[in-house]
Design a protein around this motif. Structure first.
Motif, PDB file in Angstrom:
ATOM      1  N   GLN A   1       6.609   2.979  17.252  1.00 32.89           N
ATOM      2  CA  GLN A   1       7.531   2.014  17.832  1.00 32.89           C
ATOM      3  C   GLN A   1       7.052   1.658  19.231  1.00 32.89           C
ATOM      4  O   GLN A   1       6.255   2.382  19.826  1.00 32.89           O
ATOM      5  N   PHE A   2       7.557   0.560  19.754  1.00 31.92           N
ATOM      6  CA  PHE A   2       7.302   0.244  21.155  1.00 31.92           C
ATOM      7  C   PHE A   2       8.559  -0.350  21.752  1.00 31.92           C
ATOM      8  O   PHE A   2       9.451  -0.822  21.044  1.00 31.92           O
ATOM      9  N   ARG A   3       8.634  -0.295  23.066  1.00 35.07           N
ATOM     10  CA  ARG A   3       9.717  -0.963  23.787  1.00 35.07           C
ATOM     11  C   ARG A   3       9.178  -1.370  25.149  1.00 35.07           C
ATOM     12  O   ARG A   3       8.285  -0.733  25.697  1.00 35.07           O
ATOM     13  N   HIS A   4       9.722  -2.454  25.638  1.00 37.25           N
ATOM     14  CA  HIS A   4       9.372  -2.878  26.982  1.00 37.25           C
ATOM     15  C   HIS A   4      10.501  -3.718  27.566  1.00 37.25           C
ATOM     16  O   HIS A   4      11.191  -4.441  26.863  1.00 37.25           O
ATOM     17  N   THR A   5      10.665  -3.564  28.865  1.00 37.61           N
ATOM     18  CA  THR A   5      11.677  -4.315  29.590  1.00 37.61           C
ATOM     19  C   THR A   5      11.153  -5.718  29.849  1.00 37.61           C
ATOM     20  O   THR A   5       9.990  -6.029  29.562  1.00 37.61           O
ATOM     21  N   LEU A   6      11.996  -6.544  30.426  1.00 34.47           N
ATOM     22  CA  LEU A   6      11.584  -7.911  30.754  1.00 34.47           C
ATOM     23  C   LEU A   6      10.401  -7.894  31.723  1.00 34.47           C
ATOM     24  O   LEU A   6       9.422  -8.628  31.533  1.00 34.47           O
ATOM     25  N   LEU A   7      10.473  -7.050  32.748  1.00 38.80           N
ATOM     26  CA  LEU A   7       9.364  -6.956  33.709  1.00 38.80           C
ATOM     27  C   LEU A   7       8.087  -6.484  33.024  1.00 38.80           C
ATOM     28  O   LEU A   7       7.005  -7.030  33.261  1.00 38.80           O
ATOM     29  N   GLU A   8       8.211  -5.491  32.154  1.00 38.38           N
ATOM     30  CA  GLU A   8       7.034  -4.996  31.433  1.00 38.38           C
ATOM     31  C   GLU A   8       6.465  -6.085  30.523  1.00 38.38           C
ATOM     32  O   GLU A   8       5.248  -6.189  30.382  1.00 38.38           O
ATOM     33  N   ARG A   9       7.320  -6.889  29.933  1.00 34.06           N
ATOM     34  CA  ARG A   9       6.837  -7.996  29.104  1.00 34.06           C
ATOM     35  C   ARG A   9       6.059  -8.998  29.947  1.00 34.06           C
ATOM     36  O   ARG A   9       5.052  -9.547  29.508  1.00 34.06           O
ATOM     37  N   LEU A  10       6.541  -9.254  31.166  1.00 36.05           N
ATOM     38  CA  LEU A  10       5.868 -10.208  32.040  1.00 36.05           C
ATOM     39  C   LEU A  10       4.478  -9.727  32.452  1.00 36.05           C
ATOM     40  O   LEU A  10       3.546 -10.525  32.561  1.00 36.05           O
ATOM     41  N   VAL A  11       4.334  -8.418  32.700  1.00 35.65           N
ATOM     42  CA  VAL A  11       3.027  -7.895  33.123  1.00 35.65           C
ATOM     43  C   VAL A  11       2.187  -7.394  31.956  1.00 35.65           C
ATOM     44  O   VAL A  11       1.024  -7.064  32.131  1.00 35.65           O
ATOM     45  N   GLY A  12       2.777  -7.330  30.757  1.00 32.33           N
ATOM     46  CA  GLY A  12       2.002  -6.964  29.567  1.00 32.33           C
ATOM     47  C   GLY A  12       1.847  -5.481  29.338  1.00 32.33           C
ATOM     48  O   GLY A  12       0.772  -5.017  28.961  1.00 32.33           O
ATOM     49  N   SER A  13       2.913  -4.713  29.562  1.00 31.88           N
ATOM     50  CA  SER A  13       2.836  -3.273  29.305  1.00 31.88           C
ATOM     51  C   SER A  13       4.105  -2.834  28.586  1.00 31.88           C
ATOM     52  O   SER A  13       4.977  -3.643  28.294  1.00 31.88           O
ATOM     53  N   GLY A  14       4.216  -1.554  28.317  1.00 31.68           N
ATOM     54  CA  GLY A  14       5.409  -1.026  27.674  1.00 31.68           C
ATOM     55  C   GLY A  14       5.239   0.433  27.313  1.00 31.68           C
ATOM     56  O   GLY A  14       4.260   1.083  27.692  1.00 31.68           O
ATOM     57  N   THR A  15       6.191   0.945  26.581  1.00 29.52           N
ATOM     58  CA  THR A  15       6.197   2.335  26.149  1.00 29.52           C
ATOM     59  C   THR A  15       5.943   2.391  24.647  1.00 29.52           C
ATOM     60  O   THR A  15       6.599   1.690  23.886  1.00 29.52           O
ATOM     61  N   LEU A  16       4.996   3.209  24.259  1.00 30.31           N
ATOM     62  CA  LEU A  16       4.670   3.414  22.851  1.00 30.31           C
ATOM     63  C   LEU A  16       5.307   4.725  22.407  1.00 30.31           C
ATOM     64  O   LEU A  16       5.147   5.749  23.074  1.00 30.31           O
ATOM     65  N   VAL A  17       6.054   4.685  21.305  1.00 29.40           N
ATOM     66  CA  VAL A  17       6.735   5.870  20.792  1.00 29.40           C
ATOM     67  C   VAL A  17       6.133   6.205  19.435  1.00 29.40           C
ATOM     68  O   VAL A  17       6.135   5.376  18.524  1.00 29.40           O
ATOM     69  N   ILE A  18       5.594   7.416  19.338  1.00 29.64           N
ATOM     70  CA  ILE A  18       4.970   7.869  18.098  1.00 29.64           C
ATOM     71  C   ILE A  18       5.780   9.035  17.547  1.00 29.64           C
ATOM     72  O   ILE A  18       5.933  10.059  18.218  1.00 29.64           O
ATOM     73  N   GLU A  19       6.291   8.856  16.349  1.00 33.52           N
ATOM     74  CA  GLU A  19       7.007   9.937  15.675  1.00 33.52           C
ATOM     75  C   GLU A  19       6.049  10.573  14.695  1.00 33.52           C
ATOM     76  O   GLU A  19       5.492   9.909  13.830  1.00 33.52           O
ATOM     77  N   SER A  20       5.873  11.869  14.874  1.00 34.47           N
ATOM     78  CA  SER A  20       4.986  12.606  13.980  1.00 34.47           C
ATOM     79  C   SER A  20       5.778  13.740  13.350  1.00 34.47           C
ATOM     80  O   SER A  20       7.003  13.762  13.427  1.00 34.47           O
ATOM     81  N   ALA A  21       5.082  14.660  12.771  1.00 35.18           N
ATOM     82  CA  ALA A  21       5.740  15.784  12.116  1.00 35.18           C
ATOM     83  C   ALA A  21       6.383  16.745  13.119  1.00 35.18           C
ATOM     84  O   ALA A  21       7.077  17.664  12.722  1.00 35.18           O
ATOM     85  N   SER A  22       6.176  16.526  14.403  1.00 37.16           N
ATOM     86  CA  SER A  22       6.774  17.400  15.413  1.00 37.16           C
ATOM     87  C   SER A  22       8.259  17.092  15.568  1.00 37.16           C
ATOM     88  O   SER A  22       8.769  16.119  15.026  1.00 37.16           O
TER      89      SER A  22
END
Length: 162
Positions: free
Chosen positions: A113-134
């Motif tokens: 998954q990913f998410r990013h705020t409006l500011l992060e969208r403007l600068v082209g970054s965000g948070t990547l969320v990886i769900e694994s077996a953990s």
């Protein structure tokens, strides 16, 4: 700059190699500019005094200490943090003197998954969320081009499924 081949296993290829987003460097650069401006202003204020060379020395030492702590250290930390997606796993490495890292095999990734705020969208970054077996999902902040990384990682995970 390519990720070092000696940490990859045979047949493994780097798909994406990124450092954290450049927005992490905005504050260190502002600190650098502020320290240089304040130091120059204070040096000019005392330039007519007979004891000016001693003040200049103190200003130089304090300025250098501030620049090392609040500019050089964050830049080095940014430069030595790696987010790497290969055809077999996701690797995150960070640190200069003491290194730490995490590897997630593609076969263990359940969802991306990913998410990013409006500011992060403007600068082209965000948070990547990886769900694994953990137990807990792993969150990687300040990933540049997070939507592209998400799509590429999803594609690699989908290719891994038999």
């Amino acid at each position: 700059m390519a990720y070092p081949d000696e940490v990859l296993v045979e047949g493994e290829q780097v798909v994406i190699h990124k450092h954290p987003h450049w927005k992490m460097l905005v504050l260190p650069v502002l600190v650098l500019l502020l320290v240089v401006a304040a130091g120059s202003f204070l040096a000019a204020l005392v330039s007519a005094q007979s004891w000016a060379p001693w003040v200049w020395l103190v200003l130089g030492v304090v300025g250098l200490a501030l620049i090392i702590r609040f500019t050089v250290v964050p830049v080095v930390r940014w430069r030595t943090t790696h987010f790497v997606v290969t055809n077999r796993r996701v690797l995150v490495r960070e640190g200069v003197f003491t290194r730490q890292g995490i590897d997630i095999p593609m076969s263990r990734i359940n969802s991306v998954q990913f998410r990013h705020t409006l500011l992060e969208r403007l600068v082209g970054s965000g948070t990547l969320v990886i769900e694994s077996a953990s137990d807990e999902p792993l969150e990687f902040e300040d990933v540049p081009g997070v939507e592209r990384v998400h799509a590429m990682l999803y594609s690699e995970v989908a290719d891994e499924v038999p």
